[in-house]
Design a protein around this motif. Structure first.
Motif, PDB file in Angstrom:
ATOM      1  N   LEU A 468      18.180  40.452  -0.671  1.00 48.54           N
ATOM      2  CA  LEU A 468      19.140  40.702   0.400  1.00 48.54           C
ATOM      3  C   LEU A 468      20.477  40.146  -0.073  1.00 48.54           C
ATOM      4  O   LEU A 468      20.578  38.964  -0.415  1.00 48.54           O
ATOM      5  CB  LEU A 468      18.708  40.002   1.699  1.00 48.54           C
ATOM      6  CG  LEU A 468      17.364  40.408   2.305  1.00 48.54           C
ATOM      7  CD1 LEU A 468      17.110  39.628   3.594  1.00 48.54           C
ATOM      8  CD2 LEU A 468      17.314  41.914   2.594  1.00 48.54           C
ATOM      9  N   THR A 469      21.491  41.006  -0.080  1.00 48.93           N
ATOM     10  CA  THR A 469      22.798  40.550  -0.546  1.00 48.93           C
ATOM     11  C   THR A 469      23.779  40.426   0.613  1.00 48.93           C
ATOM     12  O   THR A 469      23.613  41.081   1.652  1.00 48.93           O
ATOM     13  CB  THR A 469      23.374  41.538  -1.572  1.00 48.93           C
ATOM     14  OG1 THR A 469      23.628  42.802  -0.915  1.00 48.93           O
ATOM     15  CG2 THR A 469      22.411  41.766  -2.725  1.00 48.93           C
ATOM     16  N   THR A 470      24.779  39.636   0.422  1.00 51.62           N
ATOM     17  CA  THR A 470      25.805  39.463   1.453  1.00 51.62           C
ATOM     18  C   THR A 470      26.473  40.790   1.783  1.00 51.62           C
ATOM     19  O   THR A 470      26.641  41.147   2.951  1.00 51.62           O
ATOM     20  CB  THR A 470      26.878  38.471   0.956  1.00 51.62           C
ATOM     21  OG1 THR A 470      26.233  37.284   0.504  1.00 51.62           O
ATOM     22  CG2 THR A 470      27.856  38.141   2.063  1.00 51.62           C
ATOM     23  N   GLY A 471      26.828  41.563   0.754  1.00 52.72           N
ATOM     24  CA  GLY A 471      27.523  42.828   0.958  1.00 52.72           C
ATOM     25  C   GLY A 471      26.711  43.893   1.658  1.00 52.72           C
ATOM     26  O   GLY A 471      27.263  44.825   2.245  1.00 52.72           O
ATOM     27  N   MET A 472      25.413  43.746   1.603  1.00 49.01           N
ATOM     28  CA  MET A 472      24.530  44.709   2.254  1.00 49.01           C
ATOM     29  C   MET A 472      24.738  44.734   3.765  1.00 49.01           C
ATOM     30  O   MET A 472      24.528  45.762   4.419  1.00 49.01           O
ATOM     31  CB  MET A 472      23.083  44.324   1.911  1.00 49.01           C
ATOM     32  CG  MET A 472      22.003  45.070   2.621  1.00 49.01           C
ATOM     33  SD  MET A 472      20.388  44.487   1.985  1.00 49.01           S
ATOM     34  CE  MET A 472      19.352  44.899   3.392  1.00 49.01           C
ATOM     35  N   PHE A 473      25.168  43.595   4.323  1.00 51.08           N
ATOM     36  CA  PHE A 473      25.311  43.487   5.772  1.00 51.08           C
ATOM     37  C   PHE A 473      26.755  43.617   6.256  1.00 51.08           C
ATOM     38  O   PHE A 473      27.048  43.338   7.427  1.00 51.08           O
ATOM     39  CB  PHE A 473      24.725  42.149   6.239  1.00 51.08           C
ATOM     40  CG  PHE A 473      23.252  41.989   5.949  1.00 51.08           C
ATOM     41  CD1 PHE A 473      22.322  42.810   6.571  1.00 51.08           C
ATOM     42  CD2 PHE A 473      22.804  41.039   5.044  1.00 51.08           C
ATOM     43  CE1 PHE A 473      20.969  42.681   6.314  1.00 51.08           C
ATOM     44  CE2 PHE A 473      21.446  40.898   4.783  1.00 51.08           C
ATOM     45  CZ  PHE A 473      20.522  41.719   5.416  1.00 51.08           C
ATOM     46  N   LEU A 474      27.644  44.030   5.382  1.00 50.11           N
ATOM     47  CA  LEU A 474      29.041  44.233   5.784  1.00 50.11           C
ATOM     48  C   LEU A 474      29.125  45.200   6.964  1.00 50.11           C
ATOM     49  O   LEU A 474      28.496  46.258   6.975  1.00 50.11           O
ATOM     50  CB  LEU A 474      29.851  44.796   4.616  1.00 50.11           C
ATOM     51  CG  LEU A 474      30.464  43.785   3.649  1.00 50.11           C
ATOM     52  CD1 LEU A 474      30.976  44.478   2.396  1.00 50.11           C
ATOM     53  CD2 LEU A 474      31.613  43.025   4.327  1.00 50.11           C
ATOM     54  N   GLY A 475      29.890  44.816   7.972  1.00 51.56           N
ATOM     55  CA  GLY A 475      30.106  45.673   9.137  1.00 51.56           C
ATOM     56  C   GLY A 475      29.150  45.454  10.282  1.00 51.56           C
ATOM     57  O   GLY A 475      29.390  45.903  11.405  1.00 51.56           O
ATOM     58  N   LEU A 476      28.035  44.743  10.035  1.00 52.88           N
ATOM     59  CA  LEU A 476      26.998  44.573  11.068  1.00 52.88           C
ATOM     60  C   LEU A 476      27.259  43.343  11.935  1.00 52.88           C
ATOM     61  O   LEU A 476      26.377  42.509  12.156  1.00 52.88           O
ATOM     62  CB  LEU A 476      25.617  44.497  10.406  1.00 52.88           C
ATOM     63  CG  LEU A 476      25.199  45.717   9.587  1.00 52.88           C
ATOM     64  CD1 LEU A 476      23.784  45.544   9.058  1.00 52.88           C
ATOM     65  CD2 LEU A 476      25.279  46.995  10.428  1.00 52.88           C
ATOM     66  N   LYS A 477      28.440  43.247  12.482  1.00 49.85           N
ATOM     67  CA  LYS A 477      28.831  42.055  13.240  1.00 49.85           C
ATOM     68  C   LYS A 477      28.060  41.899  14.545  1.00 49.85           C
ATOM     69  O   LYS A 477      28.025  40.802  15.110  1.00 49.85           O
ATOM     70  CB  LYS A 477      30.326  42.099  13.522  1.00 49.85           C
ATOM     71  CG  LYS A 477      30.778  43.313  14.325  1.00 49.85           C
ATOM     72  CD  LYS A 477      32.287  43.341  14.484  1.00 49.85           C
ATOM     73  CE  LYS A 477      32.731  44.578  15.277  1.00 49.85           C
ATOM     74  NZ  LYS A 477      34.205  44.647  15.407  1.00 49.85           N
ATOM     75  N   ASN A 478      27.438  42.980  15.042  1.00 44.29           N
ATOM     76  CA  ASN A 478      26.693  42.902  16.304  1.00 44.29           C
ATOM     77  C   ASN A 478      25.183  42.937  16.113  1.00 44.29           C
ATOM     78  O   ASN A 478      24.429  43.048  17.087  1.00 44.29           O
ATOM     79  CB  ASN A 478      27.104  44.051  17.225  1.00 44.29           C
ATOM     80  CG  ASN A 478      28.490  43.832  17.814  1.00 44.29           C
ATOM     81  OD1 ASN A 478      28.722  42.834  18.504  1.00 44.29           O
ATOM     82  ND2 ASN A 478      29.408  44.749  17.539  1.00 44.29           N
ATOM     83  N   LEU A 479      24.734  42.830  14.876  1.00 42.06           N
ATOM     84  CA  LEU A 479      23.293  42.878  14.620  1.00 42.06           C
ATOM     85  C   LEU A 479      22.601  41.680  15.261  1.00 42.06           C
ATOM     86  O   LEU A 479      22.987  40.534  15.043  1.00 42.06           O
ATOM     87  CB  LEU A 479      23.013  42.881  13.114  1.00 42.06           C
ATOM     88  CG  LEU A 479      21.584  43.289  12.716  1.00 42.06           C
ATOM     89  CD1 LEU A 479      21.349  44.772  13.027  1.00 42.06           C
ATOM     90  CD2 LEU A 479      21.324  43.006  11.246  1.00 42.06           C
TER      91      LEU A 479
END
Length: 548
Positions: A468-479
């Motif tokens: 799991l990378t940091t960049g993989m979750f870019l944009g998912l601020k409401n996850l």
């Protein structure tokens, strides 16, 4: 084991011999010589020739004891028995041929036990039996020829078992049966010709199962059926030929199902129908129920007292009695749900759905669909739910969902997806649930989910992800929820969840994690549930922060 004979129909306390429904037998058994040891006697076994001191006894009441074992020859010395009541004991099994010594028996009461199975030898010798009661047991199936030795049986009660499977030969030999109760089981379907041998059956009870449809073939042979009860199931439609083989039906209950439409022709063909319970269904009052309205308007059939057939959709008719509407008010709705689940689709033509722009739910699961592209879903600007699990999709190309601006739920589980373009989810600004479980993903590129700013749940279980990378979750601020169990993760770096600060639930169990940085977890201030078990953790100095 001391057994005392008691004459008449009551025991020494003036109580009824039977544990339930005694009136059915009183007038037929009142002159039988009786042995009764019912209630709180703690009998646990019926040994060899248990009733040998009473060779002429005709009625045996053993209800409400704790009998868990019957010797194979328990009744060998009691050949005059006509009624045997073993209601409410602790029987799990019945020895083969155990009843062959009581050939005169007419009533066998086995309800409220724990009986697990019966077979073609269970009821050998009971050629005079007219009533077999076995409700509230644990039967799960009815095998072939299980009742073949019961040629005079008229009443068969198998309610409230766990029956999910019935052989098409299960009822072979029951040529005199007129009442069959299968209510409260786990039936989801009944095969064609299952009841074909029951030519004298008059009442069939199937309430409280999980039946999804009634088919024409299911009623083959039931030419004398008068009463049919199928309430509280999952029926969704009533085709025109449903009752083709049961022309003599006079009473019917189809209430409390999921019937959105009913073909009035199916009912109008039943010339002897006098009572029909159809209420409690989510009826869609559009042009498809015109024939039903016609039947209701002309029929003298009685409904359940106080219950009427009401509309569920469309909104303008909700709660209205169907019978109060004019045919001109029954307009066909614009399609909002299209269900193509479990077919054999391999491809979807480009632009095929553009003609149904008001569609909200598209169900394509359990097909063989190989690929989708940016033209597949053209025109579906109202779609909120796209379900495509269990297909053969192997990749998600750029802009594949770009025409779905209102989509909230996207289920792509159990496909063969191994590749996702970083532009695949472009346009899905309203998506809040994404299921990619059970695919073949080994990695996910940076910013793949960047456009999914409203996503709240992401499911990635059962893939082959290695990190799991940091960049993989870019944009998912409401996850809020992240599930990545059963993958091949080997580490959890400190900044992994930097872009998903609102995570409250997480599953990382059953991976290959040898270490986890506790700082990665401690930064998740809203985290309330974390599944981390099932990992080969190496407990050295590297897990100090995790321990903390």
């Amino acid at each position: 084991m001391q057994i005392k004979p008691i004459s008449g129909k009551e025991n020494k306390n003036g109580q009824s011999r039977r544990g339930y429904d005694d009136d059915r037998y009183r007038h037929r058994t009142s002159n039988y010589s009786t042995v009764c040891i019912s209630g709180n006697n703690n009998f646990k076994k019926l040994p060899f020739e248990a009733l040998k001191n009473y060779p002429r006894v005709e009625s045996v009441g053993l209800e409400n004891n704790q009998i868990s074992m019957i010797h194979g020859k328990a009744f060998a010395a009691s050949k005059k028995i006509k009624l045997l009541n073993l209601y409410s004991n602790d029987l799990h099994n019945l020895p083969n041929n155990v009843f062959k010594y009581i050939p005169a028996s007419q009533f066998l009461l086995l309800g409220l036990n724990q009986i697990l199975d019966i077979n073609s030898y269970t009821f050998t010798g009971l050629e005079s039996l007219t009533d077999l009661d076995m409700p509230m047991n644990n039967l799960s199936k009815l095998p072939s020829n299980v009742f073949q030795h019961l040629p005079k049986l008229k009443i068969l009660d198998l309610a409230m078992n766990k029956i999910s499977s019935i052989s098409t030969e299960a009822f072979t030999g029951l040529e005199e049966l007129d009442f069959l109760n299968l209510a409260g089981n786990k039936l989801t379907d009944i095969q064609e010709s299952t009841f074909a041998s029951l030519t004298k059956l008059e009442m069939l009870v199937l309430d409280n199962n999980a039946l999804e449809s009634l088919t024409t073939g299911m009623f083959l042979g039931l030419k004398n059926l008068r009463e049919l009860y199928v309430s509280n199931n999952r029926l969704e439609g009533l085709p025109r030929d449903t009752f083709k083989h049961v022309p003599r039906l006079s009473k019917m209950a189809l209430n409390s199902n999921r019937l959105k439409s009913m073909d009035g022709e199916a009912l109008s063909r039943l010339k002897e129908l006098s009572l029909a319970y159809l209420h409690g269904n989510p009826l869609v009052c559009d042009c498809k129920v015109t024939s039903l309205l016609k039947w209701l308007s002309s029929s003298q059939v009685k409904a359940f007292p106080g219950a009427v057939l009401r509309c569920w959709e469309p909104a303008e008719h909700r709660g209205k009695e169907l019978k109060s509407l004019q045919r001109s008010q029954l307009k066909c709705l614009k399609i909002k749900l299209l269900n193509l689940y479990s077919n054999d689709l391999h491809n979807l033509p480009n632009n095929v759905v553009k003609y149904i722009p008001r569609l909200q739910f598209l169900l394509l699961g359990l097909n063989q669909i190989l690929d989708i592209n940016s033209y597949t879903f053209t025109g579906l600007e109202s779609l909120t739910d796209l379900d495509m699990p269990m297909n053969n999709v192997s990749k998600l190309p750029s802009n594949v969902f770009q025409h779905l601006p209102k989509l909230k739920i996207l289920d792509l589980a159990m496909n063969k997806i191994s590749s996702i373009s970083t532009e695949a989810f472009t346009g899905l600004e309203e998506l809040d649930f994404l299921n990619l479980a059970g695919n073949k993903l080994t990695d996910i590129q940076e910013s793949t989910f960047a456009s999914l700013t409203k996503l709240e749940m992401l499911v990635l279980d059962n893939n082959a992800l290695e990190s799991l990378t940091t960049g993989m979750f870019l944009g998912l601020k409401n996850l809020r929820e992240l599930y990545v169990s059963n993958n091949r993760l080997e580490g959890l770096p400190r900044d992994t969840f930097k872009h998903v600060p609102r995570l409250s639930k997480m599953a990382l169990n059953s991976n290959r994690l040898k270490s986890m940085d506790g700082e990665a977890l401690s930064r998740l201030k809203e985290l309330s549930l974390a599944y981390l078990h099932g990992n080969p953790l190496v407990c050295d100095c590297k897990v100090t922060s995790l321990l903390k």
